[in-house]
Design a protein around this motif. Structure first.
Motif, PDB file in Angstrom:
ATOM      1  N   GLU A 150       0.803  -1.236   0.000  1.00 37.10           N
ATOM      2  CA  GLU A 150       0.000   0.000   0.000  1.00 37.10           C
ATOM      3  C   GLU A 150       0.834   1.282   0.000  1.00 37.10           C
ATOM      4  O   GLU A 150       0.419   2.294  -0.566  1.00 37.10           O
ATOM      5  CB  GLU A 150      -0.952   0.012   1.203  1.00 37.10           C
ATOM      6  CG  GLU A 150      -2.180  -0.870   1.041  1.00 37.10           C
ATOM      7  CD  GLU A 150      -1.973  -2.341   1.338  1.00 37.10           C
ATOM      8  OE1 GLU A 150      -2.951  -3.106   1.237  1.00 37.10           O
ATOM      9  OE2 GLU A 150      -0.837  -2.744   1.668  1.00 37.10           O
ATOM     10  N   TYR A 168      -6.539  -0.024   0.843  1.00 36.98           N
ATOM     11  CA  TYR A 168      -6.168  -1.443   0.823  1.00 36.98           C
ATOM     12  C   TYR A 168      -5.911  -1.888  -0.612  1.00 36.98           C
ATOM     13  O   TYR A 168      -6.663  -1.519  -1.518  1.00 36.98           O
ATOM     14  CB  TYR A 168      -7.308  -2.309   1.377  1.00 36.98           C
ATOM     15  CG  TYR A 168      -7.537  -2.175   2.856  1.00 36.98           C
ATOM     16  CD1 TYR A 168      -7.024  -3.116   3.749  1.00 36.98           C
ATOM     17  CD2 TYR A 168      -8.278  -1.115   3.370  1.00 36.98           C
ATOM     18  CE1 TYR A 168      -7.239  -2.992   5.121  1.00 36.98           C
ATOM     19  CE2 TYR A 168      -8.488  -0.983   4.740  1.00 36.98           C
ATOM     20  CZ  TYR A 168      -7.966  -1.924   5.603  1.00 36.98           C
ATOM     21  OH  TYR A 168      -8.180  -1.806   6.963  1.00 36.98           O
ATOM     22  N   ARG A 201      -2.021  -5.021   3.822  1.00 37.40           N
ATOM     23  CA  ARG A 201      -2.873  -4.659   4.976  1.00 37.40           C
ATOM     24  C   ARG A 201      -3.899  -5.751   5.283  1.00 37.40           C
ATOM     25  O   ARG A 201      -4.158  -6.055   6.448  1.00 37.40           O
ATOM     26  CB  ARG A 201      -3.597  -3.327   4.728  1.00 37.40           C
ATOM     27  CG  ARG A 201      -2.686  -2.112   4.774  1.00 37.40           C
ATOM     28  CD  ARG A 201      -3.495  -0.823   4.867  1.00 37.40           C
ATOM     29  NE  ARG A 201      -4.198  -0.693   6.141  1.00 37.40           N
ATOM     30  CZ  ARG A 201      -5.192   0.164   6.366  1.00 37.40           C
ATOM     31  NH1 ARG A 201      -5.623   0.959   5.393  1.00 37.40           N
ATOM     32  NH2 ARG A 201      -5.779   0.234   7.545  1.00 37.40           N
ATOM     33  N   GLU A 234      -4.158  -7.874   8.695  1.00 36.57           N
ATOM     34  CA  GLU A 234      -5.399  -7.833   9.491  1.00 36.57           C
ATOM     35  C   GLU A 234      -6.131  -9.180   9.525  1.00 36.57           C
ATOM     36  O   GLU A 234      -7.251  -9.286  10.010  1.00 36.57           O
ATOM     37  CB  GLU A 234      -6.319  -6.725   8.951  1.00 36.57           C
ATOM     38  CG  GLU A 234      -5.752  -5.324   9.204  1.00 36.57           C
ATOM     39  CD  GLU A 234      -6.567  -4.204   8.566  1.00 36.57           C
ATOM     40  OE1 GLU A 234      -7.749  -4.452   8.211  1.00 36.57           O
ATOM     41  OE2 GLU A 234      -6.023  -3.093   8.414  1.00 36.57           O
TER      42      GLU A 234
END
Length: 304
Positions: free
Chosen positions: A130, A223, A282, A286
Motif C-alpha cells: 500500500e 487497501y 494490509r 489484518e
C-alpha cells in the motif's frame, strides 16, 4: 431488523452486479444507482442518477448501512483527449456528488467504500504494497487524483475505505472475458515480453473483502485488493490455455499487440503490455483469509 440497505453507485457493471448478487445472499438490500432506467429484479433495486448531481436518489442514503462506489468510465478504451477527460471526470464527479449528498443526509451510512485501482503503481515489476511509490503514467495520474478527491472531505460519522482492485476473475465477464475469447481461438499466447505482472484475485474474495469493510469498523484508508500470488503474463496465459485444454499458442509480439489493440479491440495496448506486482499487505496483516490463491485451480473452476 436494522436497515441493511447498501447503495451501489455505478453498480450495473461486472463488479457491481456481482457484488449486489452477493449482498442479497448475505442478507443485505442492494440498491444500484444507474444512469439507465431499470426494473428491480433478483432482490436488487435500481434507482436512476446521473453521477454528477444530487437528485431524488439522495433520499435512499437516509438510514442506509453503506455506500460502495463503482462509478467510472471503463479504462477499456483508446486514450483520446475526449476519453481521457471522461475517464477523469466520471470518477471525480461521482466522488464529489456522493460527499455532497451525504452532507445533506441526516441519518448517514457509517461507511463509504470506493472501488479504486492498482494502476496507481504504474508499470513495474517491483513488489508493491500500500505504501509503495506511485507511477507517473496516465492511469497512475487518474488514480492519484481519484484517491485525493475521495479522501479530501471528512464527513462526520462516515468512515472511508478505498480498495485498489486488481485483475478480478469471475464467470460471465470482467477482465477474463476478452482473454478467454482469444485463448479459445488459439491466440492465448504470451503478450509482449510476458514479464509484466498480473495482480489477480477471485471475485468471491473481492466481495468478501468489501463486506468485511462494511462490517468491520476498524477498517479505514487504502487497501490493495488482490490475491497473494501475482504472476507474470506468460504464466497467466499458460494457465488460462491449460484450463480450457489448449496447448502452446503463438506469442503476440509488442508490435502485433499495438496493432491489434488499436485496430480490432479499439482499446489502449498498454492495458495488455504493462503490469504491476501488488500484494494485499494490509489485508494479510489484518487476518483476511483468501479462498483463492492458486491461479491454476481458480481458472479451472471458472472456465474449465
Amino acid at each position: 431488523m436494522a436497515n441493511k440497505k447498501v447503495l451501489l453507485p455505478g453498480g450495473s457493471g461486472f463488479l457491481g452486479t456481482s457484488f449486489a448478487n452477493y449482498l442479497v445472499t448475505v442478507g443485505y438490500e442492494p440498491i444500484i444507482l444507474t444512469r439507465s432506467q431499470q426494473a428491480d429484479r433478483n432482490g436488487i433495486k435500481y434507482v436512476q442518477w446521473d453521477g454528477q448531481t444530487v437528485g431524488h436518489w439522495q433520499s435512499e442514503l437516509e438510514g442506509a448501512t453503506a455506500v460502495v462506489n463503482f462509478t467510472g468510465k471503463s479504462v477499456n478504451c483508446i486514450y483520446t483527449k475526449k476519453n481521457k477527460e471522461e475517464l477523469i471526470r466520471s470518477r471525480l464527479d461521482s466522488v464529489k456528488v456522493i460527499d455532497e449528498a451525504l452532507k445533506q443526509t441526516t441519518n448517514r451510512p457509517s461507511v463509504v467504500i470506493q472501488a479504486g485501482s492498482l494502476a496507481i503503481f504504474g508499470n513495474t515489476t517491483e513488489r508493491c504494497h500500500e505504501d509503495s511509490p506511485h507511477g507517473d503514467d496516465f492511469p497512475s495520474s487518474i488514480c492519484k487524483q481519484w484517491e485525493e478527491a475521495f479522501f479530501k472531505e471528512d464527513i462526520t460519522g462516515v468512515r472511508k475505505v478505498l480498495f485498489r482492485i486488481g485483475f478480478a476473475l469471475g464467470k460471465g465477464g470482467g477482465a477474463l472475458g476478452p482473454l478467454l475469447k482469444l485463448a479459445k481461438i488459439g491466440l492465448g499466447g504470451t503478450v509482449g515480453n510476458g514479464r509484466q505482472y498480473i495482480s489477480w484475485l477471485h471475485i468471491d474474495d473481492l466481495n468478501r473483502m468489501i463486506v468485511r469493510a462494511i462490517e468491520n469498523e476498524a477498517m479505514t484508508g487504502v487497501y490493495n485488493a488482490t490475491s497473494t500470488e501475482p504472476v507474470q503474463n506468460s504464466e497467466f496465459m499458460k494457465s488460462l490455455r491449460t484450463s480450457i485444454g489448449k496447448g502452446w499458442a503463438p506469442p503476440a509480439p509488442k508490435f502485433a499487440v499495438i496493432l491489434g489493440a488499436y485496430t480490432f479491440m479499439r482499446t489502449e495496448p498498454s492495458l495488455a503490455l504493462t503490469g504491476r506486482r501488488c500484494y494485499p499487505q494490509r489485508l494479510i496483516d489484518e487476518g483476511f483469509s483468501f479462498s483463492y490463491t492458486d491461479l491454476d485451480q481458480t481458472l479451472k473452476e471458472l472456465v474449465g
